[in-house]
Write a protein that holds these residues in place. Sequence first.
Motif, PDB file in Angstrom:
ATOM      1  N   GLU A  42       0.804  -1.335   0.136  1.00  0.00           N
ATOM      2  CA  GLU A  42      -0.061   0.030   0.143  1.00  0.00           C
ATOM      3  C   GLU A  42       0.834   1.354   0.017  1.00  0.00           C
ATOM      4  O   GLU A  42       0.484   2.341  -0.554  1.00  0.00           O
ATOM      5  N   ALA A  43       2.150   1.312   0.759  1.00  0.00           N
ATOM      6  CA  ALA A  43       2.911   2.510   0.824  1.00  0.00           C
ATOM      7  C   ALA A  43       3.591   2.676  -0.602  1.00  0.00           C
ATOM      8  O   ALA A  43       3.720   3.873  -0.954  1.00  0.00           O
ATOM      9  N   VAL A  44       4.287   1.789  -1.084  1.00  0.00           N
ATOM     10  CA  VAL A  44       4.953   1.893  -2.208  1.00  0.00           C
ATOM     11  C   VAL A  44       4.235   1.680  -3.741  1.00  0.00           C
ATOM     12  O   VAL A  44       4.807   2.099  -4.896  1.00  0.00           O
ATOM     13  N   GLY A  45       2.980   1.001  -3.710  1.00  0.00           N
ATOM     14  CA  GLY A  45       2.436   0.742  -4.985  1.00  0.00           C
ATOM     15  C   GLY A  45       2.475  -0.600  -5.467  1.00  0.00           C
ATOM     16  O   GLY A  45       3.761  -1.159  -5.085  1.00  0.00           O
ATOM     17  N   GLY A 136       1.980 -13.005  -5.756  1.00  0.00           N
ATOM     18  CA  GLY A 136       0.525 -11.931  -6.124  1.00  0.00           C
ATOM     19  C   GLY A 136      -0.503 -11.867  -5.487  1.00  0.00           C
ATOM     20  O   GLY A 136      -0.498 -11.439  -4.191  1.00  0.00           O
ATOM     21  N   ARG A 137      -1.579 -12.574  -5.733  1.00  0.00           N
ATOM     22  CA  ARG A 137      -2.872 -12.448  -5.079  1.00  0.00           C
ATOM     23  C   ARG A 137      -2.830 -13.010  -3.755  1.00  0.00           C
ATOM     24  O   ARG A 137      -2.322 -14.051  -3.619  1.00  0.00           O
ATOM     25  N   GLN A 141      -3.079  -7.176  -6.742  1.00  0.00           N
ATOM     26  CA  GLN A 141      -4.327  -7.718  -7.864  1.00  0.00           C
ATOM     27  C   GLN A 141      -4.008  -7.093  -9.206  1.00  0.00           C
ATOM     28  O   GLN A 141      -4.804  -7.518  -9.994  1.00  0.00           O
ATOM     29  N   GLY A 142      -3.598  -6.004  -9.397  1.00  0.00           N
ATOM     30  CA  GLY A 142      -3.512  -5.511 -10.692  1.00  0.00           C
ATOM     31  C   GLY A 142      -2.660  -6.522 -11.690  1.00  0.00           C
ATOM     32  O   GLY A 142      -1.662  -7.009 -11.735  1.00  0.00           O
ATOM     33  N   HIS A 145       1.082  -7.128 -12.628  1.00  0.00           N
ATOM     34  CA  HIS A 145       1.838  -6.979 -11.238  1.00  0.00           C
ATOM     35  C   HIS A 145       1.927  -8.484 -10.623  1.00  0.00           C
ATOM     36  O   HIS A 145       2.108  -8.670  -9.474  1.00  0.00           O
ATOM     37  N   PHE A 146       1.062  -9.458 -11.197  1.00  0.00           N
ATOM     38  CA  PHE A 146       1.546 -10.693 -10.554  1.00  0.00           C
ATOM     39  C   PHE A 146       1.484 -11.840 -11.533  1.00  0.00           C
ATOM     40  O   PHE A 146       1.092 -11.713 -12.591  1.00  0.00           O
ATOM     41  N   ASP A 147       2.109 -12.927 -11.101  1.00  0.00           N
ATOM     42  CA  ASP A 147       2.287 -13.974 -12.046  1.00  0.00           C
ATOM     43  C   ASP A 147       1.122 -14.724 -12.324  1.00  0.00           C
ATOM     44  O   ASP A 147       0.661 -15.627 -11.396  1.00  0.00           O
TER      45      ASP A 147
END
Length: 173
Positions: A42-45, A136-137, A141-142, A145-147
């Motif tokens: 949440e802090a870094v995105g 990832g999840r 979620q994006g 940004h996950f495998d």
Amino acid sequence: MLRCSVWLALALSVVATGQGEVCASPIVPLDSAAQTAHKLQEAVGEARFTAPDYRPGTVRHMVMFQFKPTTTVAERREVTQRFKALLSLSRRPDGTPVISTLETGPQNSGENADFGLEYGYLVSFKSEGDRNFYVGRPIVQGVGHFDPAHDAFKAFAGPYLAKVVVFDFTVTP
């Protein structure tokens, strides 16, 4: 239709939804490491959290399974083969591999401390960002940004598993 994902970073109780799908029900609250991961993301995105250069250093991702008693030998073998295939399938959108090494094997310690776990997997990454992309999840979620290969594996393996333990650490010199 109900949708859910299986997150192997929690101990899971896999249950049928009654709508032809399987969902993972956490049987433990988020531990401090999971809470920290959520806060960092949440802090870094998501983009930074999953970047290959985010917190470089060797990260070990230990995964241990206990299969359901109803899981056949062939199903167990298929779960392991699909896990091993992640070494070549887990890639970033640009095609860059995510996993450095992946080792597997059945529990064979005589220390009587396996808690019923039957099979282990040791996955290594070059950074926390690579590990975060792989896991990832539900933290990330994006899309992109996950495998997706690991995400598909979790959905496949969940119905065969009675217990999952995951323990990650960054190697210290």
